[in-house]
Design an enzyme around this catalytic site. Structure first.
Site, PDB file in Angstrom:
ATOM      1  N   ASP A 278       0.865  -1.173   0.000  1.00  0.00           N
ATOM      2  CA  ASP A 278       0.000   0.000   0.000  1.00  0.00           C
ATOM      3  C   ASP A 278       0.910   1.234   0.000  1.00  0.00           C
ATOM      4  O   ASP A 278       2.131   1.127   0.134  1.00  0.00           O
ATOM      5  CB  ASP A 278      -0.964   0.000   1.186  1.00  0.00           C
ATOM      6  CG  ASP A 278      -2.204   0.851   0.882  1.00  0.00           C
ATOM      7  OD1 ASP A 278      -2.134   1.708  -0.034  1.00  0.00           O
ATOM      8  OD2 ASP A 278      -3.234   0.682   1.548  1.00  0.00           O
TER       9      ASP A 278
HETATM   10  C1  NOJ Z   1      -3.945   3.947   0.107  1.00  0.00           C
HETATM   11  C2  NOJ Z   1      -5.142   3.056   0.197  1.00  0.00           C
HETATM   12  O1  NOJ Z   1      -5.125   2.320   1.400  1.00  0.00           O
HETATM   13  C3  NOJ Z   1      -5.287   2.096  -0.957  1.00  0.00           C
HETATM   14  O2  NOJ Z   1      -6.523   1.464  -0.853  1.00  0.00           O
HETATM   15  C4  NOJ Z   1      -5.130   2.831  -2.259  1.00  0.00           C
HETATM   16  O3  NOJ Z   1      -5.360   1.964  -3.331  1.00  0.00           O
HETATM   17  C5  NOJ Z   1      -3.745   3.427  -2.301  1.00  0.00           C
HETATM   18  N1  NOJ Z   1      -3.619   4.389  -1.216  1.00  0.00           N
HETATM   19  C6  NOJ Z   1      -3.408   4.102  -3.624  1.00  0.00           C
HETATM   20  O4  NOJ Z   1      -4.037   5.320  -3.717  1.00  0.00           O
END
Ligand code: NOJ
Length: 743
Positions: A278
């Protein structure tokens, strides 16, 4: 099946299997060849995902050097192609980039938030929404979305519940699988598809006390029986990528969790897709207190099985040194690069790296807007309809009140980066279209959902007095749910509940429409309303969808994907709970306790003095404009062996006078287990549309093998014993029938 037909079926299947296997082997050979030609720096570059800033010289330099494998957040097709050209034509090996974006509930045509889509209980509609999203986004060059989110969400304080399919693993599995089918289609190499991303692996929905990014403690049986099944289904259905989660799980952050990422995902499930971190989650193992510095974090993540580092700069910063010092094996890096390259081959990017700029715009097609409208209609859950206030007659004057009536931005909900708010149609606009401008008196009462000023109440009450019916649109603004937007109090913010009470003074029927990002506490608001329609941020077509339901052009058929609590203090709360050793049969609630009553006088059972023992509305609940009856379920057998199957059948009849859709839900309870079992678990559902008087036989086939559970030692068992089964309109109703599993 006769032997001849088995053979014939085998012959039909065999050639395509062989062709698939041959194509896969050819891809692996191409990857071998590339890996053989890549420098360590180029390999590490493939594992690096950066956020885009247009055609930026620093980014171009990195791309030319082969130091970037993927870019997220670039959605201009011309820029996408320019950057891609730098990778394909101006880098040494010409490996294409893959462009990613959070396309979570639509790209331009915004659909209801995933929680709203879950309320449709309609996998075909969810698949169609994802197909439209893929078609729109891929037309800009985005070929990878970070969706679906499969985190089982049982605590509505957690803002990310908006992005989930709710509290139940079975519903989440069915809808998640449908969404992947929609994104990826039947051939991921077609240019109008997007690779799906099963996230967040794993346990993020269990963030303690609903505060985002918080720690999780998940014992093995809960992990295996509730948290992981939707992810296993994603591995089985070929979701092209996975994303690990921000949280630590039992003390180990997911980004460094070898047990989850290697032992379970790769080992047990044989997954050959790609794992992305993430955003910055590798780096965040430092504040977690799991890594001393970024170098250690990089080593822990790659060894655990994180292939691509999203905006963490851990791999580009430290992997070379880690390999050269022998702390990370080259084979580990090669495996991660292989997973990235395999994704790019599967997407057809080596053959077809560019987006067609000329046909770029496939946004807001009429059929897309129609599907989005239907998704809003089907996600609306009718919770109260006293004296048949709804549907509204066509020849009346309506007062439209409340801060969500004309909220072009906020009705789109979380994750609508690419929406254009002037394209969203609000309930106010749609009601004006339907009734005519002069039959709609608009007085919002509050400027936004957090507004505490009562200055607008007098005008709202005046509008209510002049109308036949008041429709109050209340709820939460988009920014009050989603990532990093948890709330400790999940009642209506601002002075909205006071506004509803005020409106009652007009003496006209009050129809409350909640537009929100989460299950909310609405007990008091329900009392202030004659009818209540619970909807989730509906996106572009929230207005037409809701107005159609209010006026009977469509009927409500949504069912709650989460229980609705009575009070925030009950959270986490969910239907598949354990019974406890002291279930409450009778409850003396707080106002009924006598003064100086004895400590044991309330019965010493499991309930809250102020909230009772259950939710306000059960999981799966929702009314329509008609009524349905269920016959008692009939079973094909009353005893089955652990390898046997059982068919349960019942007849559902539309007993009212209007068309409607009913969601028949199959629940099972294992009465006695070597680990205590939930009071009910959803095992099937079917949405049927029935005309007045029409009835339909509904059948579910259950495998005994699916009625087992994981023990503490991690073995999966189907235990013999007594079970109950319901086919019911929700998780709290229905008449159970009994069966046994026997050895
Ligand atoms: C953080 C989020 O937790 C995730 O779900 C998302 O896809 C990513 N950022 C990318 O923006």
């Amino acid at each position: 099946m006769k032997l001849a037909s088995i053979l014939l079926a085998g012959l039909l299947v065999l050639p395509s299997l062989t062709a698939d296997a041959a194509a896969a082997a050819a891809t692996e050979k191409k990857i071998d060849d590339l890996l053989g030609r890549m420098t360590l720096e180029e390999k590490i570059g493939q594992l690096n995902q950066l956020s885009g800033f247009g055609y930026d010289p620093a980014m171009v330099g990195r791309i030319n050097a082969g130091a970037v494998g993927s870019i997220l957040n670039e959605v201009d097709p011309v820029t996408v192609n320019k950057l891609q050209r730098e990778a394909v034509e101006n880098s040494r090996l010409g490996i294409p980039l893959v462009f990613a974006r959070d396309v979570i509930h639509g790209f331009k045509t915004i659909f209801p938030i995933p929680l709203g889509q879950a309320a449709t209980w309609n996998p075909a509609l969810v698949e169609q929404g994802a197909r439209i999203a893929a078609d729109e986004a891929s037309s800009t060059g985005v070929r990878w979305t970070f969706s679906p989110m499969l985190d089982i969400s049982r605590d509505a304080r957690w803002g990310r519940i908006a992005e989930s399919f709710g509290e139940d693993p079975y519903l989440t599995t069915v809808l998640g699988t449908a969404m992947v089918r929609g994104y990826q289609g039947d051939d991921l190499s077609k240019p109008n598809t997007m690779a799906a991303c099963a996230k967040h692996f794993a346990g993020y929905g269990y963030s303690e006390s609903g505060r985002d990014y918080n720690t999780t403690w998940i014992p093995e049986p809960l992990l295996r029986d509730v948290v992981l099944p939707p992810f296993k289904a994603m591995a089985d259905c070929g979701a092209a990528t996975f994303m690990c989660s921000f949280n630590d799980i039992n003390g180990v952050p997911s980004s460094g969790n070898r047990y989850l990422l290697r032992d379970i995902l790769r080992g047990e499930w044989g997954y050959d897709g790609m794992m992305v971190s993430d955003w910055g989650s590798i780096q965040q193992m430092i504040p977690h207190g799991y890594s001393a510095d970024l170098r250690q974090a990089a080593s822990q993540a790659i060894n655990a099985g994180v292939d691509m580092d999203m905006e963490g700069y851990a791999y580009v910063g430290h992997l070379k040194d880690l390999v050269e010092s022998g702390e990370v094996d080259m084979a580990t890096v090669d495996e991660a690069v292989r997973n990235v390259l395999r994704l790019k081959y599967r997407l057809g990017l080596f053959d077809n790296p560019y987006v067609d700029e000329k046909t770029a715009n496939r946004f807001y097609l009429p059929q897309s807007l129609e599907a989005a409208t239907r998704a809003v209609e089907e996600s609306a859950v009718l919770l109260k309809n006293d004296a048949g206030v709804l549907p509204l007659a066509s020849d009346i004057k309506v007062a439209v009140v409340g801060p969500m009536a004309d909220a072009h931005h906020d009705q789109n909900g979380t994750w609508s980066f690419d929406m254009e708010k002037n394209r969203s149609v609000t309930p106010l606009e749609s009601l004006r279209d339907i009734y005519g401008k002069d039959k709609v008196i608009y007085a919002p009462g509050l400027k936004h959902t957090r507004d505490r000023s009562t200055d607008g109440f007098a005008a709202a009450l005046d509008a209510a007095r002049k109308a036949d019916v008041v429709i109050a649109f209340v709820g939460e603004e988009a920014v009050l749910s989603g990532e990093a937007h948890s709330r400790a109090d999940i009642s209506l913010p601002g002075a909205q509940s006071a506004l509803l009470k005020e409106l009652k003074k007009a003496g006209k029927p009050v129809v409350t429409v909640i537009i929100t990002g989460r299950p909310m506490v609405i007990a008091g608001d329900l009392d202030s309303s004659n009818a209540l329609l619970y909807t989730f941020h509906g996106g572009t077509m929230a207005g037409p969808g809701i107005a159609n339901v209010l006026t009977g052009r469509a009927y409500p058929s949504g069912r709650l994907p989460n229980v609705l609590p009575r009070m925030s203090g009950q959270l986490p709360i969910y239907y598949a709970r354990k019974n406890t050793g002291r279930p409450a049969a009778e409850m003396t609630l707080i106002d009924d306790i006598e003064l100086e009553a004895g400590q044991t006088s309330t019965g010493c059972t499991s309930y809250y003095l102020d909230a009772g023992d259950g939710p306000l509305f059960p999981f799966g609940y929702g009314l329509g404009y008609t009524t349905f009856s269920y016959s008692d379920p009939v079973l094909s057998a009353t005893e089955i062996t652990p390898d046997g199957t059982l068919t349960a059948t019942c007849r559902v009849t539309n007993t009212g006078s209007r068309d409607g859709a009913e969601v028949a839900q199959l629940y099972v309870r294992d009465l006695v287990g070597s680990l205590v079992r939930p009071v009910r678990e959803l095992k099937g559902f079917e949405k049927v549309i029935l005309a007045p008087g029409e009835s339909r036989e509904i059948s579910f086939t259950l495998k005994a093998a699916d009625l087992g559970f994981h023990r503490l030692d991690n073995t999966y068992v189907v235990e013999p014993g007594d079970f109950q089964l319901w086919i019911a309109p929700n998780s709290a109703e229905g008449t159970p029938v009994s069966f046994k599993i026997v050895h």
